[in-house]
Design a protein around this motif. Sequence first.
Motif, PDB file in Angstrom:
ATOM      1  N   ILE A 296     -34.648  13.462 -16.950  1.00  0.00           N
ATOM      2  CA  ILE A 296     -34.476  11.377 -16.630  1.00  0.00           C
ATOM      3  C   ILE A 296     -34.563  10.710 -17.866  1.00  0.00           C
ATOM      4  O   ILE A 296     -35.787  10.813 -18.284  1.00  0.00           O
ATOM      5  CB  ILE A 296     -35.461  10.976 -15.411  1.00  0.00           C
ATOM      6  CG1 ILE A 296     -34.828  11.531 -14.420  1.00  0.00           C
ATOM      7  CG2 ILE A 296     -35.942   9.541 -15.673  1.00  0.00           C
ATOM      8  CD1 ILE A 296     -36.951  11.687 -13.703  1.00  0.00           C
ATOM      9  N   ASP A 297     -34.262  10.287 -18.397  1.00  0.00           N
ATOM     10  CA  ASP A 297     -33.789   9.574 -19.749  1.00  0.00           C
ATOM     11  C   ASP A 297     -34.522   8.315 -19.434  1.00  0.00           C
ATOM     12  O   ASP A 297     -35.225   7.797 -20.934  1.00  0.00           O
ATOM     13  CB  ASP A 297     -32.449   9.980 -20.315  1.00  0.00           C
ATOM     14  CG  ASP A 297     -32.069  11.213 -21.571  1.00  0.00           C
ATOM     15  OD1 ASP A 297     -32.979  11.460 -21.308  1.00  0.00           O
ATOM     16  OD2 ASP A 297     -31.338  10.841 -22.536  1.00  0.00           O
ATOM     17  N   LYS A 298     -33.726   7.543 -18.769  1.00  0.00           N
ATOM     18  CA  LYS A 298     -34.437   6.445 -17.995  1.00  0.00           C
ATOM     19  C   LYS A 298     -34.538   6.103 -16.662  1.00  0.00           C
ATOM     20  O   LYS A 298     -33.736   6.244 -15.638  1.00  0.00           O
ATOM     21  CB  LYS A 298     -32.759   5.329 -18.242  1.00  0.00           C
ATOM     22  CG  LYS A 298     -32.350   5.544 -19.433  1.00  0.00           C
ATOM     23  CD  LYS A 298     -31.018   4.787 -20.082  1.00  0.00           C
ATOM     24  CE  LYS A 298     -30.432   4.937 -21.622  1.00  0.00           C
ATOM     25  NZ  LYS A 298     -30.065   6.083 -21.877  1.00  0.00           N
ATOM     26  N   LEU A 299     -36.224   5.494 -17.123  1.00  0.00           N
ATOM     27  CA  LEU A 299     -36.641   4.968 -15.841  1.00  0.00           C
ATOM     28  C   LEU A 299     -36.793   3.948 -15.443  1.00  0.00           C
ATOM     29  O   LEU A 299     -37.693   3.745 -16.544  1.00  0.00           O
ATOM     30  CB  LEU A 299     -37.954   6.439 -15.365  1.00  0.00           C
ATOM     31  CG  LEU A 299     -38.679   6.099 -13.696  1.00  0.00           C
ATOM     32  CD1 LEU A 299     -37.979   6.253 -12.693  1.00  0.00           C
ATOM     33  CD2 LEU A 299     -39.941   6.829 -14.271  1.00  0.00           C
ATOM     34  N   PHE A 300     -36.516   3.286 -13.724  1.00  0.00           N
ATOM     35  CA  PHE A 300     -36.714   2.125 -14.303  1.00  0.00           C
ATOM     36  C   PHE A 300     -37.187   1.497 -13.237  1.00  0.00           C
ATOM     37  O   PHE A 300     -36.323   1.672 -12.006  1.00  0.00           O
ATOM     38  CB  PHE A 300     -35.496   1.029 -14.405  1.00  0.00           C
ATOM     39  CG  PHE A 300     -35.585  -0.576 -15.539  1.00  0.00           C
ATOM     40  CD1 PHE A 300     -35.825  -1.184 -16.569  1.00  0.00           C
ATOM     41  CD2 PHE A 300     -36.136  -1.394 -13.855  1.00  0.00           C
ATOM     42  CE1 PHE A 300     -35.898  -2.149 -16.763  1.00  0.00           C
ATOM     43  CE2 PHE A 300     -36.143  -2.783 -14.641  1.00  0.00           C
ATOM     44  CZ  PHE A 300     -35.868  -3.471 -15.305  1.00  0.00           C
TER      45      PHE A 300
END
Length: 739
Positions: A296-300
Motif C-alpha cells: 500500500i503506497d498510498k492510504l487515504f
Amino acid sequence: MLLMSETTPSVAQSQPSSSSAKFVPFHILFTSLTLVVSTCIFSIFAIVIYASDTGSKRVKRHAHSVVSPFTSSDRSSLVSSDLRLVLPRNSDGFNDFCAQSDVVFIDKKSCILELPERFRYLLLRPPQFGKSAFLSTLSEYYNIQGADEFQEHFKNLSVSTQAVPHRSQHLSLTFALSDIDAMGDIDDIGAQLDFQIINALDGFLIEYATELKLDNPDSFFRSGSGDKLTRVFDLVRASSHTLSVGVDDYDAPITNRTFRTLSHLFAAPSSVSSAEIESLVDRSFWLPLLAGSDVIDKLFLTGTFSVKYPALQDVSWTDLKDVPGLQTCCGFTEDEAVDLACSVLDKPDLTELRRSCGKYVFPVQDTDSVEPVLPSRQVIVKLLETNNPHPVRKENPFRILTELVGRLPLHSENPREASLDGLIELIWSGVIDCELDCSSSFDAAALRWEDLSHAGAFMCDRQSKVLRLENSAVLDLIHSFIDTIFSQRHGLDTFSDIWDSCNSARTVEPVANVVSSVFRDLMRSSFGTKHEPTLPGVFELVMGTYEQGRNPEHPKILFPLPDGRVEIPAHLRRAPYPNAPEYSTDVHIWELKTLTLRGMLLGANPNDDNPTPDALEKLYEDLLRSEEEEEEALLRRTYRQWSEALNAMETVQVGSFLDDDPVVPQFLSVGGARILLRVPSKKPQEPLQDERYDGDAGEYFNEEVYKAFVAEVEREERAKMERLKNEAGDDDRDADMYY
C-alpha cells in the motif's frame, strides 16, 4: 497526526452507495439544451442544468476563473433565465460524468500534485464538504487502468499530462463504511462489515483481473479459505503491483449509532458498546488492511469525527499541514464559489452568497496561510434556490449537526463539553474558547465543542484557540433550541408586545430598557470568565424570542454593516392565508456598540493589564450605582482600546463613541451596566408596511384589492402545479424533486 473535520454519509443521501461506486471528484454543473426533465441524480459536488435555446447566452468568466468546461469544445456553457437546477445522485461516479458533455466544474485537482509518493492521511471535514468526491478523484488519478484515458478524462484541468507525478501507477481499492448502521448485536454488525469488505474486494478483483492474472475472479473467494484481505494482498504481491487504498467514512461504524436512530424507532436499543465495535472493526478490517502496508503506497482515510481505533494508533500518519493544498481540497474557496455563481446566474448576488453560506478555517499550524472555505453543499443549495423558477425540495444540510445539538444537556460542569448554556454564551460573547483535542474518540454521551466543530457548526481560529459562528443557517439552527430557554430565563414572554408597540409608536426606549436588563443578567454570570457579553449578541438573543420561526436573513452577530450597524426586522412576516407567499419585511438600521467592562477598567488604570474578577465586579457595581449620575459625567469617563490607525492601545472618552445627531439610532453599552441611547433629531422614516395590510389596525386597506390579490395568487399556484406536473411526466424521480 493532525486531524481535520469532514463527513459522515451525506445528509441528503437518499440511496446507499455501493462500496465499489466511484463518486464525482469535483464540483460540477451539467448544461443541457433541452427543457425535458432528466434523471434526478444526487451528488455533493454536482448540479445539472437544463436550459432552452431561447434567450441563451455565453457565460462570462473571470480571467482568473477556476470554472472550466469539461469538453474540449470552444463552446462555453449556455445559461438562460429558464435554467432548472437538479441535484445529482451520489451513485454517479467520475466515469459517469466523463461521459457527459458540456460539464462545468470547480477544478480541485491541483492539490494532488502536492502529495508525496507514499503517504498515510486522515482527512476530517464536516458533512457536505465533498470528502467522497475527493477520494474518488485520488482513485481515478492513481488508477493504472486510467493511463490510456488520462488525457481524455483530465483535459482542461490543472492536472494534465504535463508534469504530473505518480499518476496511473497503482491498483485502486476503495472501501465505503457509511452503510454500517451498528444498531444490531455484535454478530449483525460483523456481518454488515464483512459484506462491505467483500463487496469492495469483489469489484476490485473483477476490475483488475488482467493485472492480477485471474481467469475467474468471481470464484476467487469460493475456491480458498483464510482472511479475504490477506488473500487479495497476496495476489497483489505476486503481481508486483502496488495499491492506492481509500477508506471513506472511516468513523461510520461508531458514529452511525448516533445518527441512524430515527430509522430504528421501533428497534430495541443496541447493547453493544463502542469499545466492542472498535475491537470488531480492528480485528476484521484495520489489522488485515495494515498488514498489507508493504504493497500500500498510498492510504487515504476520510471521516467527520475522530474515532480512535486501537490499530490506527501506531500508524505513522503524514501530517496534513505539510500539504497546504489539502486544506482547501474539500469545500469551495470564496473565489471558486463566486466563479461558480457567475457561471450559472445572470446577476449573482455575491454578498448574499457569502452571507448565507458561511466560511470555515480548519485546524492548521498557521491559520493566516490558509484560505477559508465555504460548504460546497450550501453554495449549491443557494444557487438552486436563487435560480430555479420552481420550488425545490428543502433539505437540511446540517442534519447531523441538528442531531448533535438536540442531544446537548442544558449545562455542563466540564468546559470542554458542549451544552445549550454554552451555545447561549457563544451568541452573547461571539466565541467559545476551545483547545481542540484530537486524542479522544467521538462519544455521543459526552459531546465536545470539537465534535460540533467537526459537524460544521463553527469556524476554528487555530491561533487564538477559539471557535466562531460564521454561518447564518447554523445560527438559525441554534436559535431553534435555545430561544424558549432564553425567553423563560429572562422573562421575555411579553417582549413581542413591547416590540410591536415600539414599532407603532416609532420609539426605541422600551426596547433599550429590555436589552439593558438582559445585559445586566448576563454580565453578572460572566465575571471570572474570559469573555463579556456584546450588544449585538444580546440583541440577537432577545430578538430571537420575538422572531418565532426565525428570520435568518437578519442575524445581528453576523455580517454587520459598516460602523457596527445591524439590520433589525421591523415586523413579523405576515401571510393573508395559509400557504400564501410571505410578505417582505422592512428593517431598522441601528448602531450597536459595546464598551467592555475590562476596557473601562483599563481606561481608569492603564497599567493594570490583568484586572482581577473582583476588580471588574467592583467597577460594575460602581457603574450601576451611577445610574443617577449625570450622563455628561459618564461620557467623560475613559476607555482603553486598540487603535488600528496607531497600531497601539489608546485611551479615549466614552462620549467619543456617540454622535450628537446620529444618522441612525445608536445604542452604546458601557461596561454592561448602562446602555446609552442617541436617536436622530429628525424623525426616522417609518418602516413601510405592505401596501395591502395595515399592521396597526389589523385590517386590509381595501377589501376588493385584497380579494383580487388572493385570487391572483391562487391562480398562479394552480398554474405552477399544473406546469410541474406536465414537466415531470411519468418520471417519479424528477417529480420527487418538487413540491
